[in-house]
Write a protein that holds these residues in place. Structure first.
Motif, PDB file in Angstrom:
ATOM      1  N   GLY A 218      -5.666   6.722  -9.485  1.00 39.18           N
ATOM      2  CA  GLY A 218      -5.397   8.012 -10.120  1.00 39.18           C
ATOM      3  C   GLY A 218      -3.960   8.489 -10.003  1.00 39.18           C
ATOM      4  O   GLY A 218      -3.326   8.818 -11.017  1.00 39.18           O
ATOM      5  N   PRO A 219      -3.392   8.562  -8.776  1.00 42.58           N
ATOM      6  CA  PRO A 219      -1.993   9.005  -8.649  1.00 42.58           C
ATOM      7  C   PRO A 219      -1.020   8.114  -9.409  1.00 42.58           C
ATOM      8  O   PRO A 219      -0.066   8.599 -10.021  1.00 42.58           O
ATOM      9  CB  PRO A 219      -1.748   8.949  -7.131  1.00 42.58           C
ATOM     10  CG  PRO A 219      -3.093   9.107  -6.517  1.00 42.58           C
ATOM     11  CD  PRO A 219      -4.031   8.413  -7.457  1.00 42.58           C
ATOM     12  N   SER A 220      -1.254   6.788  -9.386  1.00 41.30           N
ATOM     13  CA  SER A 220      -0.372   5.870 -10.121  1.00 41.30           C
ATOM     14  C   SER A 220      -0.467   6.123 -11.627  1.00 41.30           C
ATOM     15  O   SER A 220       0.546   6.090 -12.338  1.00 41.30           O
ATOM     16  CB  SER A 220      -0.749   4.417  -9.804  1.00 41.30           C
ATOM     17  OG  SER A 220      -0.498   4.091  -8.449  1.00 41.30           O
ATOM     18  N   TRP A 221      -1.677   6.378 -12.111  1.00 43.98           N
ATOM     19  CA  TRP A 221      -1.853   6.642 -13.537  1.00 43.98           C
ATOM     20  C   TRP A 221      -1.118   7.909 -13.953  1.00 43.98           C
ATOM     21  O   TRP A 221      -0.507   7.975 -15.018  1.00 43.98           O
ATOM     22  CB  TRP A 221      -3.340   6.757 -13.862  1.00 43.98           C
ATOM     23  CG  TRP A 221      -3.603   7.076 -15.305  1.00 43.98           C
ATOM     24  CD1 TRP A 221      -3.983   8.274 -15.836  1.00 43.98           C
ATOM     25  CD2 TRP A 221      -3.470   6.181 -16.415  1.00 43.98           C
ATOM     26  NE1 TRP A 221      -4.111   8.196 -17.196  1.00 43.98           N
ATOM     27  CE2 TRP A 221      -3.802   6.915 -17.582  1.00 43.98           C
ATOM     28  CE3 TRP A 221      -3.117   4.843 -16.528  1.00 43.98           C
ATOM     29  CZ2 TRP A 221      -3.777   6.344 -18.846  1.00 43.98           C
ATOM     30  CZ3 TRP A 221      -3.098   4.280 -17.798  1.00 43.98           C
ATOM     31  CH2 TRP A 221      -3.427   5.027 -18.935  1.00 43.98           C
ATOM     32  N   ARG A 222      -1.155   8.948 -13.089  1.00 41.12           N
ATOM     33  CA  ARG A 222      -0.450  10.185 -13.411  1.00 41.12           C
ATOM     34  C   ARG A 222       1.053   9.940 -13.503  1.00 41.12           C
ATOM     35  O   ARG A 222       1.740  10.501 -14.359  1.00 41.12           O
ATOM     36  CB  ARG A 222      -0.768  11.267 -12.367  1.00 41.12           C
ATOM     37  CG  ARG A 222      -2.126  11.928 -12.570  1.00 41.12           C
ATOM     38  CD  ARG A 222      -2.310  13.133 -11.684  1.00 41.12           C
ATOM     39  NE  ARG A 222      -2.555  12.770 -10.300  1.00 41.12           N
ATOM     40  CZ  ARG A 222      -3.768  12.548  -9.787  1.00 41.12           C
ATOM     41  NH1 ARG A 222      -4.836  12.645 -10.575  1.00 41.12           N
ATOM     42  NH2 ARG A 222      -3.925  12.232  -8.526  1.00 41.12           N
ATOM     43  N   CYS A 223       1.585   9.107 -12.599  1.00 42.51           N
ATOM     44  CA  CYS A 223       3.017   8.776 -12.657  1.00 42.51           C
ATOM     45  C   CYS A 223       3.347   8.023 -13.940  1.00 42.51           C
ATOM     46  O   CYS A 223       4.342   8.320 -14.617  1.00 42.51           O
ATOM     47  CB  CYS A 223       3.413   7.922 -11.457  1.00 42.51           C
ATOM     48  SG  CYS A 223       3.315   8.759  -9.871  1.00 42.51           S
TER      49      CYS A 223
ATOM     50  N   SER B 125       0.822  -1.204   0.000  1.00 40.46           N
ATOM     51  CA  SER B 125       0.000   0.000   0.000  1.00 40.46           C
ATOM     52  C   SER B 125       0.860   1.261   0.000  1.00 40.46           C
ATOM     53  O   SER B 125       2.022   1.249   0.415  1.00 40.46           O
ATOM     54  CB  SER B 125      -0.917   0.019   1.227  1.00 40.46           C
ATOM     55  OG  SER B 125      -0.141   0.165   2.406  1.00 40.46           O
ATOM     56  N   LEU B 126       0.248   2.353  -0.473  1.00 37.43           N
ATOM     57  CA  LEU B 126       0.957   3.631  -0.509  1.00 37.43           C
ATOM     58  C   LEU B 126       1.217   4.165   0.897  1.00 37.43           C
ATOM     59  O   LEU B 126       2.361   4.486   1.256  1.00 37.43           O
ATOM     60  CB  LEU B 126       0.142   4.649  -1.311  1.00 37.43           C
ATOM     61  CG  LEU B 126       0.662   6.087  -1.314  1.00 37.43           C
ATOM     62  CD1 LEU B 126       1.937   6.188  -2.136  1.00 37.43           C
ATOM     63  CD2 LEU B 126      -0.402   7.050  -1.874  1.00 37.43           C
ATOM     64  N   GLN B 127       0.167   4.249   1.716  1.00 36.57           N
ATOM     65  CA  GLN B 127       0.281   4.916   3.009  1.00 36.57           C
ATOM     66  C   GLN B 127       1.186   4.181   3.982  1.00 36.57           C
ATOM     67  O   GLN B 127       2.010   4.792   4.660  1.00 36.57           O
ATOM     68  CB  GLN B 127      -1.116   5.114   3.627  1.00 36.57           C
ATOM     69  CG  GLN B 127      -1.983   6.106   2.909  1.00 36.57           C
ATOM     70  CD  GLN B 127      -1.346   7.494   2.824  1.00 36.57           C
ATOM     71  OE1 GLN B 127      -0.658   7.929   3.739  1.00 36.57           O
ATOM     72  NE2 GLN B 127      -1.569   8.176   1.708  1.00 36.57           N
ATOM     73  N   HIS B 128       1.065   2.862   4.074  1.00 38.90           N
ATOM     74  CA  HIS B 128       1.861   2.132   5.067  1.00 38.90           C
ATOM     75  C   HIS B 128       3.149   1.562   4.477  1.00 38.90           C
ATOM     76  O   HIS B 128       4.249   1.873   4.944  1.00 38.90           O
ATOM     77  CB  HIS B 128       1.043   1.005   5.703  1.00 38.90           C
ATOM     78  CG  HIS B 128       1.847   0.176   6.667  1.00 38.90           C
ATOM     79  ND1 HIS B 128       2.336   0.694   7.849  1.00 38.90           N
ATOM     80  CD2 HIS B 128       2.278  -1.117   6.613  1.00 38.90           C
ATOM     81  CE1 HIS B 128       3.022  -0.246   8.492  1.00 38.90           C
ATOM     82  NE2 HIS B 128       3.003  -1.346   7.762  1.00 38.90           N
ATOM     83  N   HIS B 129       3.028   0.755   3.452  1.00 30.06           N
ATOM     84  CA  HIS B 129       4.214   0.043   2.969  1.00 30.06           C
ATOM     85  C   HIS B 129       5.197   0.964   2.247  1.00 30.06           C
ATOM     86  O   HIS B 129       6.420   0.750   2.339  1.00 30.06           O
ATOM     87  CB  HIS B 129       3.785  -1.104   2.047  1.00 30.06           C
ATOM     88  CG  HIS B 129       3.006  -2.160   2.744  1.00 30.06           C
ATOM     89  ND1 HIS B 129       1.676  -2.396   2.489  1.00 30.06           N
ATOM     90  CD2 HIS B 129       3.352  -3.021   3.733  1.00 30.06           C
ATOM     91  CE1 HIS B 129       1.237  -3.369   3.259  1.00 30.06           C
ATOM     92  NE2 HIS B 129       2.232  -3.774   4.029  1.00 30.06           N
ATOM     93  N   PHE B 130       4.688   1.986   1.534  1.00 30.58           N
ATOM     94  CA  PHE B 130       5.596   2.902   0.845  1.00 30.58           C
ATOM     95  C   PHE B 130       6.103   3.990   1.786  1.00 30.58           C
ATOM     96  O   PHE B 130       7.310   4.146   1.985  1.00 30.58           O
ATOM     97  CB  PHE B 130       4.897   3.524  -0.369  1.00 30.58           C
ATOM     98  CG  PHE B 130       5.758   4.477  -1.158  1.00 30.58           C
ATOM     99  CD1 PHE B 130       6.780   3.999  -1.963  1.00 30.58           C
ATOM    100  CD2 PHE B 130       5.544   5.849  -1.099  1.00 30.58           C
ATOM    101  CE1 PHE B 130       7.583   4.867  -2.698  1.00 30.58           C
ATOM    102  CE2 PHE B 130       6.331   6.723  -1.827  1.00 30.58           C
ATOM    103  CZ  PHE B 130       7.356   6.236  -2.623  1.00 30.58           C
ATOM    104  N   PHE B 131       5.158   4.733   2.398  1.00 24.79           N
ATOM    105  CA  PHE B 131       5.560   5.886   3.202  1.00 24.79           C
ATOM    106  C   PHE B 131       6.099   5.523   4.585  1.00 24.79           C
ATOM    107  O   PHE B 131       6.712   6.375   5.240  1.00 24.79           O
ATOM    108  CB  PHE B 131       4.391   6.870   3.348  1.00 24.79           C
ATOM    109  CG  PHE B 131       4.213   7.780   2.171  1.00 24.79           C
ATOM    110  CD1 PHE B 131       5.251   8.589   1.739  1.00 24.79           C
ATOM    111  CD2 PHE B 131       3.013   7.820   1.481  1.00 24.79           C
ATOM    112  CE1 PHE B 131       5.095   9.435   0.651  1.00 24.79           C
ATOM    113  CE2 PHE B 131       2.847   8.674   0.390  1.00 24.79           C
ATOM    114  CZ  PHE B 131       3.890   9.478  -0.022  1.00 24.79           C
TER     115      PHE B 131
ATOM    116  N   PRO C 146       1.636  11.817  -4.769  1.00 19.80           N
ATOM    117  CA  PRO C 146       2.396  11.643  -3.521  1.00 19.80           C
ATOM    118  C   PRO C 146       3.764  11.021  -3.804  1.00 19.80           C
ATOM    119  O   PRO C 146       3.895  10.137  -4.655  1.00 19.80           O
ATOM    120  CB  PRO C 146       1.511  10.698  -2.702  1.00 19.80           C
ATOM    121  CG  PRO C 146       0.144  10.810  -3.306  1.00 19.80           C
ATOM    122  CD  PRO C 146       0.374  11.060  -4.761  1.00 19.80           C
ATOM    123  N   LEU C 147       4.771  11.488  -3.070  1.00 18.54           N
ATOM    124  CA  LEU C 147       6.117  10.973  -3.322  1.00 18.54           C
ATOM    125  C   LEU C 147       7.010  11.188  -2.113  1.00 18.54           C
ATOM    126  O   LEU C 147       6.676  11.927  -1.189  1.00 18.54           O
ATOM    127  CB  LEU C 147       6.731  11.647  -4.559  1.00 18.54           C
ATOM    128  CG  LEU C 147       6.774  13.181  -4.626  1.00 18.54           C
ATOM    129  CD1 LEU C 147       7.985  13.757  -3.896  1.00 18.54           C
ATOM    130  CD2 LEU C 147       6.798  13.652  -6.073  1.00 18.54           C
TER     131      LEU C 147
END
Length: 429
Positions: free
Chosen positions: A121-126, A50-56, A81-82
């Protein structure tokens, strides 16, 4: 890969096939980077990460343990987000794409369109940035000329204060598409001619007609921030480049296009000097007053997160000032006030009053803080960090900013192209 295996192992399955990878895009991937450039690196992970836990949280902790990584901070509230950090001293922007598969590395290597379309959405923008890069490389007739032109435009934008996307100016992808547009239509032109043509084409461009490398588009209104200066990504399906442009930053961009056009329209003139085009913008000489914004935090690490979070909301402050009748020219450079005990970053925004008003700083800050603290993450940051605002004059500017004030007033009068701002000054007087 270590991170993907750890995430899978903690969840009790799939650890033998779970994978992740990284992919460069932006100016680095286009071969148009310089000594001060950052590297855009896309982190591509599996559906279980996941973005919030596993990435950040998980991946951030792993990066913090690496000796090569420094100045790491998260920008969680941006459209994309990055994490941002330095790796061996090189600035890296590190967004995340979560693919709907376990073996993300293999899926990305295959570039399966069915997989790529089923992302958030954010992944598609990347991924749009990656897809746009691939299209640009295929579309430009001479890659070397394109790279030279794009490097010149990035230097021009940086020197003239037009290089910060979060402040309503250009992102790298905007300049890349504009450079590719010029190169495609003039494949045999020299570098000097291409640079002159860039200003000639876009100073006369009938905005808001979108700029597109594909089929000629029709006038249309893009999403928030894209309607003033729409630029299309060269992708199918068509979509707009993300933009934070406002009326005042668009006015500054047009002013600088006019200046570039006035300087470069006759490069054969004996009194022409290319260095004039890249002269630093003279904030101290141009504006009578500035909005001084100080962001501070108890620790350096907290400050980096705080600055990233607040900058992602700066467009709201620009729009608020414009609603009051004040145009802004935000200086993208970040200063430090050494008289303040806590770690801090200071911004100076040139102000142009379009009508006779007085700015209530306390009301302005209160309104802006609503957008800064609009979720749990923002409220948590506000509890430990601070924003102060004030109106100052040129004497209160730091020496590094004020010293840039000696510049184009010495240019030959027939080469000046600053009519837009002169009109604003006349309106104020």
């Amino acid at each position: 890969m270590d991170w993907a295996k750890r995430v899978a192992y903690e969840q009790g399955n799939w650890h033998w096939i779970a994978s992740a990878t990284v992919l460069t895009f932006g100016s680095y991937a286009l071969g148009a980077y310089g000594p001060e450039s950052d590297i855009d690196v896309l982190c591509i992970g599996p559906c279980i990460a996941s973005l919030q836990h596993h990435f950040f949280v998980v991946l951030r902790q792993m990066l913090e343990g690496r000796p090569e990584v420094s100045e790491l901070h998260s920008i969680e509230g941006a459209k994309v987000p990055l994490m941002r950090f330095k790796f061996n001293g090189i600035l890296v922007d590190f967004p995340y794409v979560q693919l709907p598969v376990i073996n993300a590395a293999e899926a990305m290597h295959a570039f399966d369109p069915h997989v790529l379309e089923n992302v958030d959405g954010p992944s598609w923008r990347c991924l749009s940035g990656v897809r746009a890069n691939r299209q640009i490389i295929q579309l430009v007739p001479n890659m070397k000329k394109f790279q030279y032109l794009l490097r010149c435009l990035k230097l021009w934008a940086r020197k003239r204060g037009l290089h910060c996307h979060l402040l309503g100016f250009f992102a790298g992808i905007h300049l890349a598409i504009l450079a590719a547009y010029v190169c495609r239509r003039h494949p045999n032109a020299s570098i000097n001619t291409l640079l002159s043509l860039f200003f000639d084409i876009f100073v006369h461009w009938p905005w808001p007609l979108p700029v597109s490398l594909l089929d000629p588009p029709v006038p249309c209104r893009g999403p928030d921030g894209c309607s003033l200066m729409p630029i299309m990504l060269p992708c199918i399906p068509p979509e707009f480049c993300s933009s934070s442009t406002t009326e005042s930053t668009f006015s500054k961009i047009k002013e600088e296009l006019w200046r570039g056009y006035a300087l470069s329209k006759d490069t054969r003139s004996t009194d022409f000097n290319w260095s004039w085009l890249f002269a630093p913008f003279p904030y101290g000489a141009r504006y009578k007053c500035f909005l001084r914004i100080v962001l501070s935090a108890p620790m350096g690490e907290e400050l980096r997160d705080w600055v990233g979070w607040v900058k992602s909301r700066f467009r709201n402050l620009l729009l608020k000032l414009e609603s009051l009748g004040v145009y802004c020219d935000p200086d993208p450079s970040e200063q430090v006030d050494h008289t303040i005990t806590d770690p801090n970053v200071v911004f100076f925004w040139g102000l142009i009053y379009r009508r006779n008003i007085q700015i209530c700083i306390s009301s302005l800050k209160e309104d802006f803080m609503k957008s800064v603290c609009n979720n749990i993450y923002g409220k948590e940051k506000c509890a430990h960090s601070d924003i102060t605002m004030s109106i100052v004059g040129p004497p209160q500017l730091p020496k590094s900013v004020f010293d840039l004030s000696v510049y184009s007033e010495k240019l030959p009068q027939h080469m000046m192209g600053h009519q837009l701002m002169k009109q604003n000054y006349n309106a104020v007087s």
